[in-house]
Design a protein around this motif. Structure first.
Motif, short mmCIF file in Angstrom:
data_model
loop_
_atom_site.label_atom_id
_atom_site.label_comp_id
_atom_site.label_asym_id
_atom_site.label_seq_id
_atom_site.Cartn_x
_atom_site.Cartn_y
_atom_site.Cartn_z
N ASP A 32 0.99 -0.86 0.05
CA ASP A 32 0.29 -0.03 -0.12
C ASP A 32 0.77 1.41 -0.02
O ASP A 32 0.62 2.34 0.06
N ARG A 33 2.48 1.26 0.45
CA ARG A 33 3.11 2.43 0.19
C ARG A 33 3.91 2.60 -1.37
O ARG A 33 3.53 3.61 -1.38
N TRP A 34 4.64 1.64 -1.45
CA TRP A 34 4.72 1.90 -2.43
C TRP A 34 4.44 1.26 -3.88
O TRP A 34 4.98 2.36 -4.70
N ARG A 35 3.46 0.94 -4.34
CA ARG A 35 3.25 0.06 -4.92
C ARG A 35 1.78 1.77 -5.76
O ARG A 35 2.20 2.05 -7.16
N ALA A 36 2.10 2.39 -5.00
CA ALA A 36 1.09 4.16 -5.06
C ALA A 36 1.53 4.44 -6.28
O ALA A 36 1.77 5.28 -6.84
N MET A 37 3.35 4.50 -6.31
CA MET A 37 4.46 5.36 -6.69
C MET A 37 4.81 4.92 -8.77
O MET A 37 5.07 5.20 -9.87
N LEU A 38 3.94 3.60 -8.83
CA LEU A 38 3.87 2.95 -9.95
C LEU A 38 3.14 3.39 -10.80
O LEU A 38 1.35 3.67 -10.05
N ARG A 39 2.87 4.36 -11.47
CA ARG A 39 2.11 4.97 -12.72
C ARG A 39 1.18 4.97 -13.75
O ARG A 39 0.11 4.71 -14.06
N GLY A 40 2.04 3.11 -14.61
CA GLY A 40 0.96 2.68 -15.01
C GLY A 40 1.45 1.28 -14.84
O GLY A 40 0.86 0.44 -14.13
N ARG A 41 1.05 0.55 -16.47
CA ARG A 41 0.69 -0.92 -16.03
C ARG A 41 1.92 -2.26 -16.34
O ARG A 41 1.83 -3.40 -16.30
N ALA A 88 17.87 -6.61 -20.09
CA ALA A 88 16.86 -5.91 -18.94
C ALA A 88 16.42 -4.87 -20.28
O ALA A 88 14.83 -5.01 -19.72
N LEU A 89 17.21 -3.93 -21.41
CA LEU A 89 16.56 -3.41 -21.72
C LEU A 89 15.69 -4.42 -23.23
O LEU A 89 14.02 -3.93 -23.33
N GLN A 90 16.05 -5.55 -23.29
CA GLN A 90 15.04 -6.55 -24.28
C GLN A 90 14.30 -7.18 -22.68
O GLN A 90 13.00 -6.99 -23.56
N ALA A 91 13.98 -7.48 -21.52
CA ALA A 91 13.53 -7.60 -21.42
C ALA A 91 12.12 -6.73 -21.14
O ALA A 91 11.00 -6.99 -20.96
N LEU A 92 12.40 -5.80 -21.18
CA LEU A 92 11.51 -4.52 -21.19
C LEU A 92 10.61 -4.41 -22.24
O LEU A 92 9.52 -4.48 -22.47
N ALA A 93 11.79 -4.61 -23.71
CA ALA A 93 10.43 -4.54 -25.29
C ALA A 93 9.84 -5.80 -25.02
O ALA A 93 8.95 -5.95 -25.15
N ASP A 94 10.36 -7.31 -24.53
CA ASP A 94 9.74 -8.23 -24.12
C ASP A 94 8.15 -7.82 -23.52
O ASP A 94 6.98 -8.49 -23.87
N LEU A 95 8.07 -7.56 -22.68
CA LEU A 95 7.30 -6.74 -21.75
C LEU A 95 6.03 -5.78 -22.41
O LEU A 95 5.48 -5.47 -22.05
N GLY A 96 7.01 -5.37 -23.25
CA GLY A 96 5.71 -4.13 -24.42
C GLY A 96 5.67 -3.10 -22.78
O GLY A 96 4.75 -2.83 -22.90
N ALA A 97 6.91 -2.83 -22.94
CA ALA A 97 6.90 -1.65 -21.54
C ALA A 97 6.57 -0.44 -22.69
O ALA A 97 7.48 0.21 -22.63
N THR A 98 5.73 0.73 -21.63
CA THR A 98 5.44 1.61 -22.39
C THR A 98 6.33 3.02 -21.32
O THR A 98 6.67 3.08 -20.56
N ARG A 99 6.01 4.16 -21.79
CA ARG A 99 6.55 4.85 -21.27
C ARG A 99 6.36 5.49 -19.74
O ARG A 99 6.63 5.70 -19.16
N ASP A 100 4.69 4.61 -19.22
CA ASP A 100 4.76 4.78 -17.97
C ASP A 100 4.82 3.94 -17.16
O ASP A 100 4.01 3.09 -15.88
N ALA A 101 6.01 2.91 -18.07
CA ALA A 101 6.68 1.33 -16.94
C ALA A 101 7.44 1.81 -16.15
O ALA A 101 7.57 2.61 -15.73
N CYS A 102 7.70 0.83 -15.26
CA CYS A 102 8.94 1.29 -14.37
C CYS A 102 9.33 -0.08 -13.74
O CYS A 102 8.62 -0.89 -13.86
N VAL A 103 10.27 0.26 -13.77
CA VAL A 103 11.60 -0.86 -12.99
C VAL A 103 12.32 -0.67 -11.57
O VAL A 103 11.73 0.54 -11.20
N ILE A 104 11.68 -1.42 -10.90
CA ILE A 104 12.02 -1.81 -9.61
C ILE A 104 13.42 -2.65 -9.28
O ILE A 104 13.26 -3.48 -10.36
N ALA A 105 14.45 -1.99 -8.51
CA ALA A 105 15.66 -2.32 -7.96
C ALA A 105 15.67 -2.38 -7.19
O ALA A 105 15.43 -2.39 -5.97
N LEU A 106 15.73 -4.44 -7.07
CA LEU A 106 15.51 -5.09 -5.54
C LEU A 106 17.05 -5.60 -6.02
O LEU A 106 16.98 -7.17 -5.83
#
Length: 366
Positions: A32-41, A88-106
């Protein structure tokens, strides 16, 4: 560590932009705290093969309803490479990531740096959230927006300034951290105190034993004090045009040591610890500081389980050559962060290479 301590929130302010750094318990599961920071799907979680089995599920449970995937690096500094950025960029491409996507660094600093750089590159910059799992990343690399990758010629020579949307520092992850990695994180805590916060340095001297015993309240306080200090510097100098360069105290020597050891001899924090001692010796040689301050620094680092001497087998001339590639250098001359004693660091340009070489030669083990 228990969870009786409330979450600490520190705001990093950059003009009209700002983002929170949350420090506390059970934060990875607090969607509930950090999910609100994601703007896209779309979300891509970048982690490594050590951290993911421990904590990835806590994060991905918070991504329910989104289109997400994960990308795992092998563990270690040598994997902070262009080839992994491409993957990593290919993984974003495979995901179909748009400009409102978010990368999470864990993960630790390697994961955070590479994930942030990948986010900065995808469609010329998308959101990313830092979820640091090492003490080093919590107190330093996750805050301030420095991202990058290594080249064989040197560390972090390629990168971008790209600020995160939030930093989620769940200190429960420190329970799985090897003791050597924990000490490496404390080196960056010492660094902040050594360059600009005398009361904090004295606090660290007072509480060194308790910090090594992982006293929860003191660990949280140490992280928070270091993050507040860094946030203040970054807010005044986001892209390292002046004051922020002071945060590289110990790094010119330290990065050279890390590179010379092929990123396997020393952890980053260990390189910084030895680098701070060498910078203090350089300051002494130039008449800027007294031995008593360097000895005090060495004692504190040693109490925190950190090395203070150059590893055997390194070549002073090779280390000097590596130092010439440091990003702070200008007009073909070395610029070092030196000090006039604890709490008084400054940028010194035009440093004579023969003096640097003499310090390196004197520091070599017999």
């Amino acid at each position: 560590m228990n969870d009786s301590h409330p979450t600490t929130t520190i705001d990093v302010a950059l003009g009209e932009r700002r983002y929170p750094v949350w420090i506390g318990h059970n934060l990875l599961a607090d969607r509930d705290r950090w999910r609100a920071m994601l703007r896209g799907r779309h979300a891509l979680v970048i982690s490594n093969t050590t951290v993911a089995p421990l904590y990835l599920q806590r994060v991905t449970q918070g991504l329910e309803g989104l289109e997400w995937s994960s990308f795992l690096l092998d563990d270690g500094e040598s994997h902070k490479s262009f080839s992994n950025v491409e993957r990593a960029l290919q993984a974003l491409a495979d995901l179909g990531a748009t400009r409102d996507a978010c990368v999470i660094a864990l993960g630790g600093g390697v994961v955070g740096d590479l994930a942030g750089f990948s986010a900065a590159c995808w469609m010329r910059g998308i959101d990313f959230i830092q979820m640091p799992t090492t003490l080093l990343a919590m107190v330093d690399s996750s805050v301030g927006g420095k991202t990058g990758v290594n080249l064989p010629a040197g560390k972090n020579l390629v990168g971008a300034f790209h600020q995160p949307r939030a930093v989620v520092a769940d200190i429960d992850t420190l329970a799985s951290l090897p003791e050597r990695e924990y000490s490496a994180g404390l080196a960056e805590v010492v660094k902040g105190a050594a360059i600009g916060d005398v009361p904090f340095f004295e606090w660290l001297e007072e509480h060194a034993d308790a910090l090594m015993a992982h006293d929860t309240a003191l660990v949280i306080e140490a992280i928070a004090r270091k993050v507040r200090y860094k946030a203040g510097v970054v807010s005044r100098d986001e892209t390292e045009q002046g004051e922020r360069a002071l945060l590289n105290w110990g790094h010119t020597f330290g990065h050279a040591l890390e590179t010379a050891g092929h990123y396997t001899t020393l952890l980053h924090g260990e390189g910084v610890a030895v680098g701070m001692v060498l910078a203090a010796k350089m300051s002494e040689r130039l008449g800027m500081s007294e031995a008593v301050d360097r000895e005090r620094l060495q004692r504190l680092l040693q109490r925190l389980g950190l090395p203070t001497t150059v590893p055997a087998g390194m070549d002073p001339q090779h280390l000097l050559e590596l130092m010439r590639l440091d990003k702070k250098n200008a007009n073909g001359q070395l610029r070092l962060i030196l000090w006039r004693g604890i709490g008084k660091a400054e940028i010194v340009g035009g440093v004579d290479e023969t003096e640097v070489l003499a310090v390196l030669q004197a520091a070599m083990p017999a």
